[in-house]
Design an enzyme around this catalytic site. Sequence first.
Site, PDB file in Angstrom:
ATOM      1  N   SER A  21       0.804  -1.223   0.000  1.00 36.08           N
ATOM      2  CA  SER A  21       0.000   0.000   0.000  1.00 36.08           C
ATOM      3  C   SER A  21       0.840   1.277   0.000  1.00 36.08           C
ATOM      4  CB  SER A  21      -0.945  -0.006   1.204  1.00 36.08           C
ATOM      5  OG  SER A  21      -0.210  -0.081   2.402  1.00 36.08           O
ATOM      6  N   THR A  24      -1.655   3.903   4.403  1.00 31.73           N
ATOM      7  CA  THR A  24      -0.706   4.972   4.139  1.00 31.73           C
ATOM      8  C   THR A  24       0.242   5.037   5.311  1.00 31.73           C
ATOM      9  OG1 THR A  24      -2.346   6.255   2.934  1.00 31.73           O
ATOM     10  CG2 THR A  24      -0.601   7.521   3.997  1.00 31.73           C
ATOM     11  N   THR A  40       1.851   7.055   0.031  1.00 26.66           N
ATOM     12  CA  THR A  40       0.952   5.918  -0.211  1.00 26.66           C
ATOM     13  C   THR A  40       0.878   5.591  -1.694  1.00 26.66           C
ATOM     14  OG1 THR A  40      -1.297   5.129   0.258  1.00 26.66           O
ATOM     15  CG2 THR A  40      -1.119   7.352  -0.564  1.00 26.66           C
ATOM     16  N   ARG A  51      -7.117   9.017 -10.073  1.00 25.47           N
ATOM     17  CA  ARG A  51      -7.682   9.324  -8.751  1.00 25.47           C
ATOM     18  C   ARG A  51      -6.564   9.763  -7.787  1.00 25.47           C
ATOM     19  NH1 ARG A  51      -6.844   7.350  -3.241  1.00 25.47           N
ATOM     20  NH2 ARG A  51      -8.789   7.628  -2.109  1.00 25.47           N
ATOM     21  N   THR A  63      -5.135   8.179   7.564  1.00 26.15           N
ATOM     22  CA  THR A  63      -5.094   6.989   6.721  1.00 26.15           C
ATOM     23  C   THR A  63      -6.528   6.506   6.548  1.00 26.15           C
ATOM     24  OG1 THR A  63      -4.168   4.757   6.470  1.00 26.15           O
ATOM     25  CG2 THR A  63      -4.664   5.466   8.711  1.00 26.15           C
ATOM     26  N   GLY A  64      -6.760   5.788   5.472  1.00 25.06           N
ATOM     27  CA  GLY A  64      -8.115   5.303   5.215  1.00 25.06           C
ATOM     28  C   GLY A  64      -8.681   5.898   3.940  1.00 25.06           C
TER      29      GLY A  64
HETATM   30  N1  ASP Z   1      -5.658   7.561   2.445  1.00 26.31           N
HETATM   31  C1  ASP Z   1      -5.200   6.756   1.340  1.00 26.31           C
HETATM   32  C2  ASP Z   1      -5.938   7.173   0.102  1.00 26.31           C
HETATM   33  O1  ASP Z   1      -7.114   7.457   0.173  1.00 26.31           O
HETATM   34  C3  ASP Z   1      -5.354   5.304   1.547  1.00 26.31           C
HETATM   35  C4  ASP Z   1      -5.182   4.789   2.948  1.00 26.31           C
HETATM   36  O2  ASP Z   1      -4.518   5.379   3.770  1.00 26.31           O
HETATM   37  O3  ASP Z   1      -5.733   3.755   3.282  1.00 26.31           O
HETATM   38  O4  ASP Z   1      -5.353   7.142  -0.950  1.00 26.31           O
END
Ligand code: ASP
Length: 343
Positions: free
Chosen positions: A84, A203, A221, A231, A254-255
């Site tokens: 990731s 991330t 990330t 995107r 993160t997320g």
């Molecule tokens: N925040 C990151 C994104 O939306 C992904 C993640 O941290 O899970 O690209």
Amino acid sequence: MFSRRKFIKTTALSASLLAIDKKSVAGLLPPALNAAVKPIVISTWDFGIAANQAAWKTLISGGKALDAVEQGVRVPEADPKNQSVGYGGLPDRDGHVTLDACIMDEAGNCGSVAGLEHIMHPISVARMVMEKTPHVMLVGDGALQFALENGFKKEKLLTKESEKAWKEWLKTAKYAPVMNIENKLYDKSAPQKLPGNQYNHDTIGMLAIDSHGNISGACTTSGMAYKLHGRVGDSPIIGAGLYVDNEVGGATSTGVGEEVIRNVGSFLVVELMRQGYSPEDACKEAVMRIIRKKPETAKNIQVGFLALNKKGEYGAYAIQKGFSYAVCTEQKTDLLIPGKSYY
Ligand code: ASP
């Protein structure tokens, strides 16, 4: 595997790291380290442990927080097992590994790249954008051109494992979030296997205070796996995936980035800390904004915030269980803490 990590892990210091500590304290450190200011570095997820240790080498020798966070997040960027972040990241739905990263220092300087392909260390390109250009953000081909012109090497970032996972995903091509499978996937004892209809994300967001009391942050990330080509998530966006204000503290996220962007999450966390919220309460309030605005969406997604204030206090909060963060201080080099969560 994660249940084991529900406990605060205070693994013993490795002998070599301990040796560095002793040597540094004995004479290499600037006076400030022995006074009130204590360096600290924190970062998201289990893979933050190794990243923090790299950052710590800079902090413990009196180096700048900015250098520490850059060096720290380069570790997961170069790790092919981490699907990731950086090299080995899962691609978008067209098979391109596109990377997002940003960095911010104590003076409010910042740099960012988004949709960058073929470069293993987007964080270092982001830093160069900050230091060598009048801009904050470069994207796509322009970011790649800038990186190549400044000595970065073009590399293949799609590993066999990630290509295989993508081809498996293409069989159904269903873009549906699976929460908190990342820790399991990263665990070396677990099989590195993605079911065809699932995708993962995550991330590394890192915040550090150096021995001069200055705060910097970095965030990097490969974004949401199997995203639409082009995107961009929250991670390279200053104020969303990362924000630092040297008077107050820093925050990172993160997320699912779309929800973080909609709420300018990291900026919100820092501003809440400015109003007197503790780092954890500030993270919680930022999570609650997401939940209040879209309760149905929030049930099925993960977003976590991590924050550090000027005093060196830290905290985190996530929508879902399973979020963890790593802390490194003079006392503990590899502390792993489960973030509190709404569900
Ligand atoms: N925040 C990151 C994104 O939306 C992904 C993640 O941290 O899970 O690209």
